[in-house]
Design an enzyme around this catalytic site. Structure first.
Site, mmCIF file in Angstrom:
data_model
loop_
_atom_site.group_PDB
_atom_site.id
_atom_site.type_symbol
_atom_site.label_atom_id
_atom_site.label_comp_id
_atom_site.label_asym_id
_atom_site.label_seq_id
_atom_site.Cartn_x
_atom_site.Cartn_y
_atom_site.Cartn_z
ATOM 1 N N GLU A 178 0.841 -1.206 0.000
ATOM 2 C CA GLU A 178 0.000 0.000 0.000
ATOM 3 C C GLU A 178 0.876 1.257 0.000
ATOM 4 O O GLU A 178 0.729 2.165 0.802
ATOM 5 C CB GLU A 178 -0.981 0.027 1.173
ATOM 6 C CG GLU A 178 -2.136 0.988 0.949
ATOM 7 C CD GLU A 178 -3.122 1.044 2.100
ATOM 8 O OE1 GLU A 178 -4.124 0.316 2.037
ATOM 9 O OE2 GLU A 178 -2.882 1.805 3.056
ATOM 10 N N GLU A 193 0.116 9.616 10.269
ATOM 11 C CA GLU A 193 0.173 8.661 9.174
ATOM 12 C C GLU A 193 0.877 9.192 7.926
ATOM 13 O O GLU A 193 1.598 8.456 7.253
ATOM 14 C CB GLU A 193 -1.245 8.186 8.824
ATOM 15 C CG GLU A 193 -1.867 7.266 9.854
ATOM 16 C CD GLU A 193 -2.535 7.997 11.003
ATOM 17 O OE1 GLU A 193 -3.098 7.330 11.885
ATOM 18 O OE2 GLU A 193 -2.498 9.250 11.038
ATOM 19 N N ARG A 222 -7.343 10.942 15.470
ATOM 20 C CA ARG A 222 -6.766 11.831 16.464
ATOM 21 C C ARG A 222 -7.154 13.289 16.238
ATOM 22 O O ARG A 222 -7.534 14.008 17.150
ATOM 23 C CB ARG A 222 -5.233 11.661 16.463
ATOM 24 C CG ARG A 222 -4.519 12.257 17.652
ATOM 25 C CD ARG A 222 -3.024 11.934 17.590
ATOM 26 N NE ARG A 222 -2.699 10.650 18.194
ATOM 27 C CZ ARG A 222 -2.394 9.549 17.514
ATOM 28 N NH1 ARG A 222 -2.388 9.557 16.206
ATOM 29 N NH2 ARG A 222 -2.100 8.435 18.143
ATOM 30 N N HIS A 235 -14.873 3.369 19.199
ATOM 31 C CA HIS A 235 -13.452 3.163 19.492
ATOM 32 C C HIS A 235 -13.241 3.062 20.998
ATOM 33 O O HIS A 235 -14.026 3.577 21.801
ATOM 34 C CB HIS A 235 -12.652 4.339 18.916
ATOM 35 C CG HIS A 235 -11.194 4.073 18.758
ATOM 36 N ND1 HIS A 235 -10.278 4.336 19.748
ATOM 37 C CD2 HIS A 235 -10.487 3.569 17.728
ATOM 38 C CE1 HIS A 235 -9.065 4.008 19.325
ATOM 39 N NE2 HIS A 235 -9.170 3.540 18.107
#
Length: 365
Positions: free
Chosen positions: A118, A132, A207, A238
């Site tokens: 990916e 990320e 986040r 979550h």
């Protein structure tokens, strides 16, 4: 016999790496070793069980209230021993997690070739999504093999100066996973609860969403549900206690919005398959939904899955309450717009990405 070491540590990574693990284990030319970091714990173990993948190493680094600095340091310190024992010919990492970044860094320090599954996703904003975008760009700096899921991802890598000969467009392994996990025989109590309604599946955890952006998301959803009695929302919430507190406060008293505990990958993919519409701030869900023809409203300001937006499967709606409210209403009240998104072409491959990656490794190692 070539030694391949796959390193991953979170639930989303595991969903996309386990099909590749099993593909490699089924080939005689590879000695395949799996190391999980335990960046996630229970959620990771659920996926491993579904795909019948038994790690050879589990670093078990997860602790309560862990920080990015702590996760990074623990993984880097512990991986050295694993690399000394396995002595891999190649390390495969996935996507954009802290595990992926640190595993690639550890391999780089030992001058072991890195294969990035990916590869090439970009927002070109180092803080969105955080951390990320940094992680995947950093892995790309040291990777030898770039397994890009789409042509657009490959073009991102070429624009950064990566060697074209080391970039391979394979499709996304999440499509491989969905072929395994979805079946007609599945049932779940919360799906039964919503069966006479249009089911809206919600995920929100990122986040940068926590705080006022998340409150805006939830308020928009609450308004729409109050106006559409034929709709119900299921929110596999979550584990983050702040996310849970915000959801409890904003959704209090709305009986057609149901909060449930996190789902394993099989249950979650079936919830997606049974849903009418999906709202998310996640990354991988954008690809999964495209694979089964479900319209997705992406509650983020930017997405690295721009192929899905261009294909028409995804719509980027940000975190503004009014924008989310109006886009939800449009899909619920305008059948033509809904059908346009529902029938959009899936840009993420044919479900054989793991085979293509294994073929490439066989030819090049």
């Amino acid at each position: 016999m070539k030694k391949v070491l796959l390193i991953f540590g979170t639930r989303p990574e595991a969903i996309k790496m386990c099909p590749l693990v099993n593909e490699l284990k089924g080939r005689k030319g590879f000695e395949t070793t799996v190391c999980v970091t335990g960046q996630h714990k229970e959620m990771l173990e659920q996926v491993l069980t579904v795909f019948d993948v038994k790690p050879d190493y589990n670093l078990a680094i997860m602790t309560k209230n862990q920080t990015l600095e702590g996760v990074t340091a623990k993984i880097l310190n512990l991986l050295g021993e694993v690399l000394d024992e396995v002595k891999p010919d190649v390390i495969l990492v996935h996507g954009d997690t802290t595990t992926s970044f640190v595993a690639a860094l550890a391999g780089f320090y030992r001058q072991i070739p890195i294969g990035h599954v990916e590869a090439g996703l970009r927002t070109h904003d180092i803080y969105s999504p955080f951390p990320e975008e940094f992680n995947r760009q950093a892995v790309g700096l040291v990777a030898k093999y770039h397994f890009a899921p789409t042509e657009e991802s490959a073009e991102n890598l070429i624009a950064e100066g990566k060697n074209k000969d080391n970039i391979y467009v394979t499709g996304n392994t999440v499509v491989d996973a969905i072929k395994i996990t979805i079946s007609k025989e599945h049932s779940h109590e919360a799906i039964e609860w919503a069966k006479d309604s249009r089911l809206i599946l919600l995920t929100a955890h990122r986040r940068e969403s926590i705080g006022e952006p998340m409150r805006h998301m939830f308020r928009a959803i609450k308004r729409v549900i109050e106006e559409h009695p034929d709709c119900k929302v299921v929110y596999p919430i979550h584990m983050n206690p702040v996310v849970r507190q915000i959801a409890a406060e904003e959704f209090a008293g709305v009986d057609r919005i149901r909060l449930i505990e996190p789902l394993d990958v099989v249950d979650f993919h079936h919830f997606m398959d049974q849903s009418y519409l999906i709202l998310t701030d996640s990354g991988g869900i954008q690809e999964e939904a495209c694979s089964i023809g479900k319209p997705v409203l992406v509650m983020r300001d930017k997405t690295e899955r721009s192929e899905g937006v261009k294909s028409g499967s995804l719509k980027l709606v940000g975190t503004d309450e009014e924008r989310i409210y109006h886009e939800m209403k449009e899909l619920l009240e305008n059948p033509e717009e809904y059908q346009r998104m529902h029938h959009a072409k899936n840009p993420y491959g044919d479900g054989f990405a793991s085979k293509y990656i294994a073929d490439i490794l066989e030819a090049n190692l």
